[in-house]
Design an enzyme around this catalytic site. Structure first.
Site, PDB file in Angstrom:
ATOM      1  N   LYS A 282      41.528  45.813  34.599  1.00 35.53           N
ATOM      2  CA  LYS A 282      41.443  46.420  35.928  1.00 35.53           C
ATOM      3  C   LYS A 282      42.669  47.209  36.336  1.00 35.53           C
ATOM      4  O   LYS A 282      43.801  46.842  36.057  1.00 35.53           O
ATOM      5  CB  LYS A 282      41.199  45.346  37.002  1.00 35.53           C
ATOM      6  CG  LYS A 282      39.831  44.721  36.985  1.00 35.53           C
ATOM      7  CD  LYS A 282      38.679  45.711  37.215  1.00 35.53           C
ATOM      8  CE  LYS A 282      38.638  46.250  38.617  1.00 35.53           C
ATOM      9  NZ  LYS A 282      38.119  45.267  39.568  1.00 35.53           N
ATOM     10  N   GLU A 289      42.982  51.221  49.598  1.00 38.04           N
ATOM     11  CA  GLU A 289      42.140  50.276  50.345  1.00 38.04           C
ATOM     12  C   GLU A 289      42.911  49.661  51.516  1.00 38.04           C
ATOM     13  O   GLU A 289      42.385  49.480  52.614  1.00 38.04           O
ATOM     14  CB  GLU A 289      41.657  49.161  49.417  1.00 38.04           C
ATOM     15  CG  GLU A 289      40.718  49.649  48.332  1.00 38.04           C
ATOM     16  CD  GLU A 289      40.507  48.583  47.267  1.00 38.04           C
ATOM     17  OE1 GLU A 289      39.645  47.732  47.455  1.00 38.04           O
ATOM     18  OE2 GLU A 289      41.221  48.602  46.249  1.00 38.04           O
TER      19      GLU A 289
END
Ligand code: ARG
Length: 464
Positions: A282, A289
């Site tokens: 990841k 965000e």
């Protein structure tokens, strides 16, 4: 005992004291509090209300306190209600009676309004500077990607091709408007309440013009009740911050989408990404965000103060002590968000091939094919329908418009000729939109120059 304890027989309960104290929040205003007190003392001396020796002692005492606070040597006493009490009590402890004369003709009501205005004027200036660094990063990426074509969207569906620079420049205009709102908020804070005392003015011959000039305010507030009750300047600042955060959140949303494997339009740098504690592969756009998330809190800060001020009668009410926490938070949050976004933009990698590959999908030339017909005399509504049929044909065949043959085109309309291929070229489609503000390279170059000029002009305003 508190500095106001004369008419009391007992002290306030320990819990109520802690509940009522604002020192943990308003100690951020210590420099402005000292600046305001020095201006007040100098004015009192000039007006003959206190001696110049007392004023000198006050100034020297306050300078010493300021130095100690700045150096982290000042121990804030939890028994002090707020920064005003804290500094005044310490001043009296250090210089005695001269210090006890400082509060002549003054109330904490005009004092706190003065401090908060000075503080927010400065913070608005900081936010204007942060806004400029964000715009600088956007302008640089727009300049560097002037020839990159991406799909433009409506309803998140492919619509028409646009230049990536055009897309980025849209954000610079949003942030340019935020700059104007921040400047307006700074101007709203730029008025002096000092000399209004508790609510009604005072019997001492105070010279409000003198403190206005000494503190660098544009004017003295003309009504003492309004002076101690007005917190509009905080709403203005928080509104400006909220709108700017909303703009940031929209950009964040696009950055998050663009960096998915589905889009692959950009790659964020490692410096602005994080990994997963379980999934080794990841690379997450956490900071985009987080900025998107923080925008909610800033809007919440604005809503909270609006609700606090709703229905408040004149003049000062303790409710208003709730004003600073959210305002300071909104300013700090926006400043950090701008800084983070600027870094993220500066270090991201743009993938023009991925944008172009997507721009080739989804019939982005359809409007231009309809325009081709309309320019040759077919009424636009009819042309629209003809191209609709062609799109349907492509859908059935699983191909794109430029896979169709001239015969396919001519089956739908005899007006089509061999030069229809020109109407299907993405670069030509982009560069034909030469209207002012359009996405043609020539128009975008002009727009970029205008955005750079606005950036420069705002830069000159920010330092003032
Ligand atoms: N700590 C107070 C505030 O932030 C200062 C003003 C208090 N005035 C008063 N009369 N209680 O609003």
């Amino acid at each position: 005992m508190a500095l106001w304890s004369g008419r009391f027989e007992e002290g306030v309960s320990a819990f109520a004291h802690r509940f009522g104290a604002s020192l943990p929040v308003d100690k951020a205003l210590y420099a402005q509090d000292i600046q305001g007190s020095k201006a007040h003392a100098a004015m009192l001396a000039k007006a003959g209300v206190i001696s110049s020796e007392d004023a000198d002692a006050i100034t020297a005492g306050l300078d010493g306190i300021e130095k100690d606070i700045r150096a982290g040597r000042f121990s804030f006493d939890i028994n002090d209600e707020d920064i005003h009490m804290s500094i005044e009590r310490e001043l009296i402890a250090r210089i005695g009676d001269a210090g006890a004369r400082l509060h002549t003709g003054r109330s904490r009501n005009d004092q706190v309004a003065t401090d908060t205005r000075l503080y927010m004027k400065e913070r608005a200036g900081d936010l204007m500077a942060a806004n400029l660094s964000l715009r600088e990063a956007l302008l640089a990426q727009a300049e560097a990607h002037k020839d990159v074509i991406m799909p433009g969207y409506t309803h998140m569906q492919h619509a028409q091709p646009v230049l990536f620079a055009h897309h980025l420049l849209a954000y610079t205009w949003m942030f340019a408007r935020d700059f104007q709102r921040l400047a307006a908020a700074r101007a709203a804070a730029d008025a002096n309440p000092l000399g209004s005392a508790a609510l009604a003015g005072t019997t001492y011959p105070l010279d409000r013009t003198q403190t206005t000039e000494a503190l660098g305010f544009a004017q003295a507030i003309p009504n003492s009740l309004d002076a101690v009750s007005d917190r509009d300047f905080l709403l203005d600042l928080m509104y400006a911050a909220s709108v700017s955060c909303l703009h940031l959140s929209r950009l964040c949303e696009e950055i998050i989408l663009w960096s998915t494997s589905e889009f692959g339009f950009i790659t964020l740098s490692d410096a602005y990404s994080t990994g997963s504690s379980i999934m080794p592969q990841k690379k997450n756009p956490d900071f985009a965000e987080l900025i998107r998330g923080k925008s909610g809190r800033v809007v919440g800060d604005l809503m909270a103060l609006m609700m606090t001020l709703k229905s408040l009668p004149l003049a000062y009410n303790k409710d208003m002590q709730e004003d600073k926490e959210g305002a300071i938070d909104a300013a700090d949050t926006l400043e950090d968000c701008c800084r983070c976004m600027a870094g993220m933009l500066q270090t991201m990698t743009v993938h023009p091939e991925a944008m172009l590959a997507q721009a080739k999908k989804g019939y982005l030339a359809a409007t231009d094919v309809a325009d081709y017909l309309a320019k040759r005399g077919v009424p636009f509504r009819k042309a629209h329908e003809i191209v609709g049929h062609l799109v349907l044909l492509c859908d059935k065949r699983g191909c794109d418009l430029d896979d169709l043959t001239l015969e396919d085109f001519q089956t739908e309309s005899a007006v089509f000729e061999a030069d229809i291929v020109d109407a299907l070229d993405l670069r030509a489609i982009v560069d034909a939109r030469t209207t002012y503000g359009g996405t043609a390279t020539s128009a975008v170059e002009q727009q970029l120059a205008e955005a750079q000029a606005a950036f420069k002009a705002d830069g000159a305003r920010a330092v003032r």
